[in-house]
Design an enzyme around this catalytic site. Structure first.
Site, mmCIF file in Angstrom:
data_model
loop_
_atom_site.group_PDB
_atom_site.id
_atom_site.type_symbol
_atom_site.label_atom_id
_atom_site.label_comp_id
_atom_site.label_asym_id
_atom_site.label_seq_id
_atom_site.Cartn_x
_atom_site.Cartn_y
_atom_site.Cartn_z
ATOM 1 N N GLU A 1 0.821 -1.219 0.000
ATOM 2 C CA GLU A 1 0.000 0.000 0.000
ATOM 3 C C GLU A 1 0.852 1.266 0.000
ATOM 4 O OE1 GLU A 1 -0.546 -2.614 1.947
ATOM 5 O OE2 GLU A 1 -2.464 -3.353 1.190
ATOM 6 N N GLN B 1 -7.462 -2.139 -1.175
ATOM 7 C CA GLN B 1 -8.477 -3.196 -1.229
ATOM 8 C C GLN B 1 -9.537 -3.085 -0.123
ATOM 9 O OE1 GLN B 1 -7.250 -7.500 -1.127
ATOM 10 N NE2 GLN B 1 -7.592 -7.193 -3.313
ATOM 11 N N ALA C 1 -10.368 -0.302 3.394
ATOM 12 C CA ALA C 1 -9.902 0.890 4.108
ATOM 13 C C ALA C 1 -8.979 0.481 5.254
ATOM 14 C CB ALA C 1 -11.085 1.686 4.647
ATOM 15 N N PHE D 1 -3.421 1.907 6.253
ATOM 16 C CA PHE D 1 -2.489 2.479 7.237
ATOM 17 C C PHE D 1 -1.019 2.499 6.791
ATOM 18 C CE2 PHE D 1 -6.251 0.966 9.606
ATOM 19 C CZ PHE D 1 -6.786 2.211 9.887
ATOM 20 N N HIS E 1 -11.496 -5.738 8.572
ATOM 21 C CA HIS E 1 -12.172 -5.583 7.277
ATOM 22 C C HIS E 1 -13.485 -4.815 7.447
ATOM 23 C CE1 HIS E 1 -9.333 -8.821 6.528
ATOM 24 N NE2 HIS E 1 -9.482 -8.624 5.232
#
Lengths: 337, 338
Positions: free
Chosen positions: A60, A82, A84, A88, A129
């Protein structure tokens, strides 16, 4: 006009953007060949090729970091995180690079970047998730934060976000990807096709960033909410039997304070609703803004319904997720003088 | 003496002209004198906060700029003054940014660590260790997408080399064959942590092998060696072969920042490096022994550089402070958001 799910509407927005501007490229984990974990980009790689829409490694931080570099050169990357909950590692790149490039370069460089991510709970996803981290982004000057609640808005807002000259965090409430959710998790799911706002125009159109929508006009109390909670609030308003005005914020940053203030000045009462945890949630900011702007119009304390200050649960999801009953109670409290 | 011999050999090998050598001398000296002046202004309280001087490392950027062509990009971390001067940015604008004045490259919004020049393709000065590395690959991606044959010099230090996002970026850059040169400026100390206390291997460049990225060690005290390695890396990238790593072994004479007590190394170590391997002295010797310049010529250059640097300091002192309204400009494309 075609009836679409939110997923189809988002896909249509990316289709339009790819077709309109050769500088638009889309990438992320599994978005290319596979078409996205929620199928938002299904079929687009076949149509536009691997140069415009491609898979990345699971990184990410570098996904967003590369996108910032591309955007600084005038490209318009639209990347998918993919979930939220996976954003991080990229927080550094979003907050310290994307959000501030324009300011610290004195306007020499900008960062027209969109970071899409499915957000929120209600899908039995557990701790990693289901989270709603919007307040981590509304705290950052230089970003815009968008959360649509209908297929129509999802398409118009995403096209506007991609065309926007600044970085936009685009959070998609995944519980309502396939249909509105009124809070009854044990009942039959409702498809978008039965909802008026699933009418989506063909081709290009935008819904402006920074403008809220009034989903229900009312005289008694103003509800400020966004995403999935728009529908749970609709159910709660029926349960409570109050004439509530439901404002769907759509964009959290910049906030449409004008619409909010006009409504609260009219009703004199306000309830704030979101899924995210309570402490330092975006609701706290909404309450502060309303208090500062509308104090002399308020007839009762502002109420707040949110997720609890606990990790997003596995077994107790429906105790955590704000229910229509909890919102109805807050509406009733707000009606007391 | 050993160092001198090596430089002369390098000079002969790279067939460098007296004119070019003089230019490198001039460019390195500008950085050194500029940084010395910045140190003085800091001591006088005219520069506040953080200020990371490049003294000792001048050959790295000057050598690599000699290998660059118009349109190539560069991006680096917070020790960035040298990069800006080497790519041709105006010393006045850089110094005025250090003093936080309206005449600075970012009108005082960036300070020492955050300056940019669209004109010179300089994509910053970044204050977060290694955060600029993926950006550099993104710049290279855009050039590849546009098919314009440009390359991006992405600089980072030996300290940054232990950040995870460097390796995320190595993987992507190799996977997509991006025209990016990763320049590891290994000055041996990550702030006060010597490399052997932070890094599992002596050399860092070969970490690229795990991703299929070729690389090499470069003598970063020798501008000709740097230039030669830079040309090789640039050729590799322009040929579409993907990224290349240059681990440039260099040394900073000053502290990490202005408040560094430098207890992590001996005075003798610094002194030895200055006396035996100084990049500017090496070129100076080559100019004199090769009869490309006389002592008087070099004195004239010194004088010119001094004038440029003094002018930049004057400019940086005289340029007005930015208005408080600048706090709200350039946050978004639209007008002020308050």
């Amino acid at each position: 006009m075609t009836r679409m799910t939110m997923i189809e509407a988002l896909r249509s927005a990316m289709d339009v953007a790819l077709n309109t501007d050769p500088n638009v490229i889309i990438f992320g984990e599994d978005v290319g060949y596979f078409g996205g974990v929620f199928r938002c980009t299904a079929g687009l790689q076949a149509k536009y090729g691997e140069e415009r829409l491609f898979d990345t490694p699971i990184n990410e931080s570098a996904i967003v970091g590369l996108a910032v570099g591309m955007a600084a050169q005038g490209m318009k990357p639209c990347v998918e995180i993919q979930f939220a909950d996976y954003v991080f590692p990229a927080y550094d790149q979003i907050t310290q690079e994307a959000a501030r490039l324009r300011h610290r370069s004195n306007g020499q460089f900008s960062c027209p970047l969109v970071v899409r991510m499915p957000t929120g709970g209600g899908i039995f996803g557990g701790q990693t998730h289901s989270q709603s981290p919007e307040a981590l982004f509304t705290h950052v000057a230089g970003l815009k934060v968008v959360i649509p609640s209908t297929p129509h808005d999802a398409k118009g807002l995403l096209i506007a976000a991609i065309e926007d000259p600044d970085p936009v965090i685009f959070m998609e409430p995944k519980r309502i990807y396939n249909g509105p959710f009124y809070g009854d998790h044990s009942g039959k799911s409702v498809p978008w096709s039965d909802h008026a706002d699933s009418e989506v125009p063909e081709g290009h159109y935008t819904v402006p960033l920074g403008k809220a929508a009034i989903r229900r006009s009312g005289a008694d109390v103003t509800v400020l909410t966004y995403g999935t909670m728009v529908y749970v609030t609709e159910a709660a308003v029926k349960e409570a039997g109050v004439d509530a005005e439901i404002i769907d914020l759509r964009t959290l940053l910049p906030l449409d304070l004008e619409t909010i203030v006009a409504s609260v000045e009219k009703t004199g009462r306000c309830v704030v609703v979101h899924e995210a945890t309570r402490t330092s949630g975006f609701g706290a900011e909404l309450m502060a803004e309303v208090q500062e702007a509308c104090f002399w119009h308020l007839r009762s304390p502002i109420q707040r319904v949110t997720g609890w200050d606990a990790p997003y649960p596995h077994a107790q999801e429906w105790d955590y997720f704000p229910s229509s009953a909890r919102i109805a109670r807050a509406l009733t409290s707000a009606m007391e003088d | 003496m050993a160092a001198k011999k090596t430089t002369q050999k390098a000079a002969a090998k790279s067939n460098v002209s007296g004119e070019e050598l003089t230019q490198y001398y001039r460019d390195m000296l500008l950085i050194r004198r500029f940084e010395e002046k910045a140190g003085q202004l800091y001591g006088m309280g005219l520069i506040g906060g953080f200020c990371h001087l490049y003294i000792g490392q001048e050959a790295v950027v000057v050598g690599l700029e000699a290998a660059a062509e118009e349109g190539d990009k560069r991006i680096t971390s917070y020790r960035d003054h040298g990069h800006m001067l080497a790519c041709g940015m105006d010393p006045n604008g850089v110094m005025a940014e250090l003093t936080g004045r309206i005449g600075g490259y970012s009108k005082g919004k960036g300070g020492s660590m955050h300056m940019f020049s669209k004109e010179k393709h300089f994509y910053g000065g970044h204050g977060i260790v290694a955060a600029q590395v993926p950006l550099g690959a993104g710049l290279a991606f855009a050039d590849k997408y546009k098919g314009n044959g440009r390359v991006t010099f992405t600089y980072f230090g030996d300290g940054a080399a232990n950040q995870g996002q460097v390796y995320e970026t190595f993987n992507m850059a190799a996977l997509w064959k991006l025209p990016v040169i990763f320049v590891i400026e290994n000055n041996q100390y990550a702030m006060g942590t010597a490399q052997q206390r932070s890094t599992s291997t002596k050399d860092i460049y070969h970490r690229g092998e795990a991703f299929g990225i070729p690389g090499e060690i470069v003598d970063g005290m020798n501008v000709l060696s740097v230039k030669e390695a830079g040309e090789k890396a640039v050729m590799h990238c322009r040929a579409g072969k993907g990224p290349y790593i240059l681990e440039v072994k260099t040394y900073r004479y000053r502290g990490h920042s202005m408040s560094d007590p430098a207890k992590y190394r001996t005075r003798e170590e610094v002194q030895k490096m200055r006396e035996e391997r100084d990049p500017i002295d090496q070129v100076r010797d080559m100019l004199l022994t090769g009869k490309h310049a006389s002592e008087d010529d070099l004195k004239a250059i010194d004088k010119e550089i001094k004038a440029v640097v003094n002018a930049s300091a004057d400019f940086a002192k005289e340029s007005p402070l930015p208005d408080v309204s600048e706090l709200w400009t350039d946050i978004y494309a639209e007008a002020e958001v308050q």
